[in-house]
Enzyme design. Structure first.
Site, PDB file in Angstrom:
ATOM      1  N   GLY A  12       0.954  -1.114  -0.067  1.00 32.27           N
ATOM      2  CA  GLY A  12       0.156  -0.005   0.159  1.00 32.27           C
ATOM      3  C   GLY A  12       0.887   1.355   0.040  1.00 32.27           C
ATOM      4  O   GLY A  12       0.449   2.360   0.310  1.00 32.27           O
ATOM      5  N   ALA A  14       1.804   3.323  -2.073  1.00 29.26           N
ATOM      6  CA  ALA A  14       1.564   4.324  -3.233  1.00 29.26           C
ATOM      7  C   ALA A  14       0.819   5.449  -2.558  1.00 29.26           C
ATOM      8  O   ALA A  14       0.580   6.530  -3.305  1.00 29.26           O
ATOM      9  CB  ALA A  14       0.852   3.963  -4.468  1.00 29.26           C
ATOM     10  N   ASP A  45      -1.497  -7.188  -7.420  1.00 32.09           N
ATOM     11  CA  ASP A  45      -2.845  -6.885  -6.854  1.00 32.09           C
ATOM     12  C   ASP A  45      -3.201  -7.858  -5.719  1.00 32.09           C
ATOM     13  O   ASP A  45      -2.947  -9.213  -6.192  1.00 32.09           O
ATOM     14  CB  ASP A  45      -4.142  -7.408  -8.138  1.00 32.09           C
ATOM     15  CG  ASP A  45      -5.310  -7.422  -7.466  1.00 32.09           C
ATOM     16  OD1 ASP A  45      -5.500  -7.187  -6.405  1.00 32.09           O
ATOM     17  OD2 ASP A  45      -6.393  -7.886  -8.335  1.00 32.09           O
ATOM     18  N   LEU A  46      -3.133  -7.435  -4.806  1.00 32.47           N
ATOM     19  CA  LEU A  46      -3.001  -8.414  -3.556  1.00 32.47           C
ATOM     20  C   LEU A  46      -4.455  -8.987  -3.234  1.00 32.47           C
ATOM     21  O   LEU A  46      -4.504  -9.644  -2.232  1.00 32.47           O
ATOM     22  CB  LEU A  46      -2.358  -7.495  -2.137  1.00 32.47           C
ATOM     23  CG  LEU A  46      -1.100  -7.052  -2.396  1.00 32.47           C
ATOM     24  CD1 LEU A  46      -0.701  -6.025  -1.218  1.00 32.47           C
ATOM     25  CD2 LEU A  46      -0.011  -8.372  -2.373  1.00 32.47           C
ATOM     26  N   GLY A  75      -4.754  -1.689   1.987  1.00 26.23           N
ATOM     27  CA  GLY A  75      -6.188  -2.087   2.480  1.00 26.23           C
ATOM     28  C   GLY A  75      -7.388  -1.214   1.660  1.00 26.23           C
ATOM     29  O   GLY A  75      -6.996  -0.064   1.018  1.00 26.23           O
ATOM     30  N   TYR A 153     -15.054  -5.159   6.971  1.00 27.64           N
ATOM     31  CA  TYR A 153     -13.813  -4.087   7.565  1.00 27.64           C
ATOM     32  C   TYR A 153     -13.629  -4.291   8.574  1.00 27.64           C
ATOM     33  O   TYR A 153     -12.161  -4.711   8.910  1.00 27.64           O
ATOM     34  CB  TYR A 153     -14.187  -2.857   6.878  1.00 27.64           C
ATOM     35  CG  TYR A 153     -12.940  -1.829   7.156  1.00 27.64           C
ATOM     36  CD1 TYR A 153     -11.834  -1.865   6.297  1.00 27.64           C
ATOM     37  CD2 TYR A 153     -12.826  -1.052   8.337  1.00 27.64           C
ATOM     38  CE1 TYR A 153     -10.925  -0.986   6.459  1.00 27.64           C
ATOM     39  CE2 TYR A 153     -11.723  -0.398   8.585  1.00 27.64           C
ATOM     40  CZ  TYR A 153     -10.587  -0.155   7.625  1.00 27.64           C
ATOM     41  OH  TYR A 153      -9.468   0.360   7.782  1.00 27.64           O
ATOM     42  N   LYS A 157     -10.010  -6.709  10.354  1.00 28.74           N
ATOM     43  CA  LYS A 157      -8.943  -6.174  11.118  1.00 28.74           C
ATOM     44  C   LYS A 157      -8.922  -6.744  12.505  1.00 28.74           C
ATOM     45  O   LYS A 157      -7.904  -7.132  12.963  1.00 28.74           O
ATOM     46  CB  LYS A 157      -9.330  -4.681  11.489  1.00 28.74           C
ATOM     47  CG  LYS A 157      -9.293  -3.737  10.148  1.00 28.74           C
ATOM     48  CD  LYS A 157      -7.926  -3.842   9.429  1.00 28.74           C
ATOM     49  CE  LYS A 157      -7.921  -2.888   8.180  1.00 28.74           C
ATOM     50  NZ  LYS A 157      -6.507  -2.734   7.597  1.00 28.74           N
TER      51      LYS A 157
HETATM   52  P1  NAD Z   1      -4.993   4.463   1.195  1.00 29.27           P
HETATM   53  O1  NAD Z   1      -6.362   4.030   0.145  1.00 29.27           O
HETATM   54  O2  NAD Z   1      -4.571   6.002   1.164  1.00 29.27           O
HETATM   55  O3  NAD Z   1      -4.178   3.582   0.743  1.00 29.27           O
HETATM   56  C1  NAD Z   1      -4.422   2.148   0.732  1.00 29.27           C
HETATM   57  C2  NAD Z   1      -3.509   1.712  -0.301  1.00 29.27           C
HETATM   58  O4  NAD Z   1      -3.658   0.193  -0.800  1.00 29.27           O
HETATM   59  C3  NAD Z   1      -3.623   2.232  -1.919  1.00 29.27           C
HETATM   60  O5  NAD Z   1      -2.269   2.836  -2.373  1.00 29.27           O
HETATM   61  C4  NAD Z   1      -4.303   1.258  -2.771  1.00 29.27           C
HETATM   62  O6  NAD Z   1      -3.581   1.061  -4.223  1.00 29.27           O
HETATM   63  C5  NAD Z   1      -3.742   0.003  -1.961  1.00 29.27           C
HETATM   64  N1  NAD Z   1      -4.327  -1.328  -2.383  1.00 29.27           N
HETATM   65  C6  NAD Z   1      -5.690  -1.290  -2.197  1.00 29.27           C
HETATM   66  N2  NAD Z   1      -6.108  -2.733  -2.765  1.00 29.27           N
HETATM   67  C7  NAD Z   1      -5.007  -3.280  -3.106  1.00 29.27           C
HETATM   68  C8  NAD Z   1      -4.552  -4.305  -3.763  1.00 29.27           C
HETATM   69  N3  NAD Z   1      -5.570  -5.095  -4.308  1.00 29.27           N
HETATM   70  N4  NAD Z   1      -3.374  -4.635  -4.352  1.00 29.27           N
HETATM   71  C9  NAD Z   1      -2.464  -3.908  -3.663  1.00 29.27           C
HETATM   72  N5  NAD Z   1      -2.571  -2.753  -3.071  1.00 29.27           N
HETATM   73  C10 NAD Z   1      -3.807  -2.432  -3.042  1.00 29.27           C
HETATM   74  O7  NAD Z   1      -5.751   4.219   2.676  1.00 29.27           O
HETATM   75  P2  NAD Z   1      -5.052   4.473   3.953  1.00 29.27           P
HETATM   76  O8  NAD Z   1      -5.906   5.134   4.672  1.00 29.27           O
HETATM   77  O9  NAD Z   1      -3.785   5.048   3.712  1.00 29.27           O
HETATM   78  O10 NAD Z   1      -5.083   2.956   4.645  1.00 29.27           O
HETATM   79  C11 NAD Z   1      -3.784   2.061   4.906  1.00 29.27           C
HETATM   80  C12 NAD Z   1      -4.032   1.359   5.804  1.00 29.27           C
HETATM   81  O11 NAD Z   1      -4.541   1.783   7.012  1.00 29.27           O
HETATM   82  C13 NAD Z   1      -5.295   0.165   5.343  1.00 29.27           C
HETATM   83  O12 NAD Z   1      -5.001  -1.044   5.830  1.00 29.27           O
HETATM   84  C14 NAD Z   1      -6.472   0.612   6.106  1.00 29.27           C
HETATM   85  O13 NAD Z   1      -7.487  -0.209   6.561  1.00 29.27           O
HETATM   86  C15 NAD Z   1      -5.757   1.440   7.550  1.00 29.27           C
HETATM   87  N6  NAD Z   1      -6.685   2.081   8.134  1.00 29.27           N
HETATM   88  C16 NAD Z   1      -7.001   3.505   7.804  1.00 29.27           C
HETATM   89  C17 NAD Z   1      -7.706   4.309   8.440  1.00 29.27           C
HETATM   90  C18 NAD Z   1      -8.007   5.661   8.070  1.00 29.27           C
HETATM   91  O14 NAD Z   1      -8.953   6.335   8.699  1.00 29.27           O
HETATM   92  N7  NAD Z   1      -7.615   6.081   6.725  1.00 29.27           N
HETATM   93  C19 NAD Z   1      -8.029   4.007   9.948  1.00 29.27           C
HETATM   94  C20 NAD Z   1      -7.723   2.807  10.337  1.00 29.27           C
HETATM   95  C21 NAD Z   1      -7.165   1.829   9.617  1.00 29.27           C
END
Ligand code: NAD
Length: 256
Positions: A12, A14, A45-46, A75, A153, A157
């Site tokens: 993730g 990017a 693609d995970l 995620g 979701y 987790k």
């Molecule tokens: P984000 O959308 O900015 O980043 C998620 C990244 O995962 C993206 O770059 C996306 O391309 C990549 N991704 C999604 N599906 C994929 C796949 N099939 N294969 C490969 N890569 C894939 O989201 P974020 O908020 O930075 O989330 C990062 C982590 O933090 C996640 O696990 C999320 O569940 C967790 N999280 C986020 C929040 C929040 O409020 N943003 C809160 C709690 C937990």
């Protein structure tokens, strides 16, 4: 913190939190092998077994079989289909952990990314989380199709946090630490999807946050960097809530 020249894998990478973790590791002089669907060295693609095995193979090749740490951060949020959420958030993360274990050596560390939705979402710790933990992806995806994405979701987790706890003996015995962080809402495209969704925007906007604001990805990343570092060398098997106090506010008498 001292500079190091070690190699870490961050999925993730990017966007959002993964990007912030990668940036902070690189600023400390580390090398980061990013895995994501776009904009990184190892695109994969995970959500699929083939994508996961390709990702593992690319990372093992890039790191010459040695990693100082792993942060499976990729995620999907509750705006996506439940089965897709389970496939990426749980099975994608666990495949990276299992597939890259051979590259982790004494002194290395893993940080899994959970969420404070685990304790805020009724039904999160149910059949779906159990099927995930059993490693039965087909059963989990079937249960997911009848599960609301917000519950799926949170279940993904819960299962990850429990998975982390099942690995402490085996990893600890060879000097590898594993922990999890459970963030509250922090600013990222994932959170923005929720804020743009008419069904969830009011709920998210009205979340009571003792610190009075959403987090920044860099603030969650700093905790992950600490967990990866030698400063946290006796922290093993913990899930650390980094949520501005939401979990404690809503369940003040629960321990831990
Ligand atoms: P984000 O959308 O900015 O980043 C998620 C990244 O995962 C993206 O770059 C996306 O391309 C990549 N991704 C999604 N599906 C994929 C796949 N099939 N294969 C490969 N890569 C894939 O989201 P974020 O908020 O930075 O989330 C990062 C982590 O933090 C996640 O696990 C999320 O569940 C967790 N999280 C986020 C929040 C929040 O409020 N943003 C809160 C709690 C937990």
């Amino acid at each position: 913190m001292a500079s190091d020249l070690r190699t870490y894998c961050v999925t993730g990478a990017a966007s959002g939190l993964g990007k912030a973790v990668g940036t902070q590791l690189e600023s400390l002089g580390s090398r980061v092998i990013g895995v994501d669907q776009h904009s990184v060295a190892a695109t994969a693609d995970l959500s699929s077994p083939l994508g996961r095995s390709n990702a593992v193979a690319s990372v093992l090749d890039e790191c010459d079989g040695v990693l100082a740490g792993l942060v499976p951060c990729a995620g999907l949020g509750p705006q996506h289909a439940s089965a897709q959420i389970i496939a990426v958030n749980y099975f994608g993360a666990v495949a990276m952990l299992d597939g890259l274990s051979s590259a982790l050596t004494a002194g290395s560390a893993v940080v899994l990314i959970c969420s404070n939705s685990t304790t805020l979402t009724p039904g999160a710790d149910g059949e779906l989380a159990k099927a995930c933990l059993n490693g039965d992806e087909a059963a989990a995806l079937e249960i997911a199709t009848d599960t609301h994405p917000a519950v799926a979701y949170a279940a993904s987790k819960v299962a990850l946090a429990k998975k982390m706890r099942t690995r402490v003996a085996e990893l600890g015995a060879v000097g590898i630490r594993i922990n999890a962080v459970a963030p509250g809402p922090f600013k990222s495209p994932l959170l923005q999807e929720g804020l743009d969704d008419p069904l969830t925007k009011d709920l998210i906007s009205s979340l009571p946050i003792p610190l009075g604001r959403f987090g920044e990805p860099e603030e969650i990343a700093q905790v992950i960097i600490w967990l990866l570092s030698d400063h946290a060398r006796y922290v093993h098997g913990s899930t650390l809530f980094v949520d501005g106090g939401i979990d404690a506010l809503l369940a003040p008498t629960r321990f831990p």
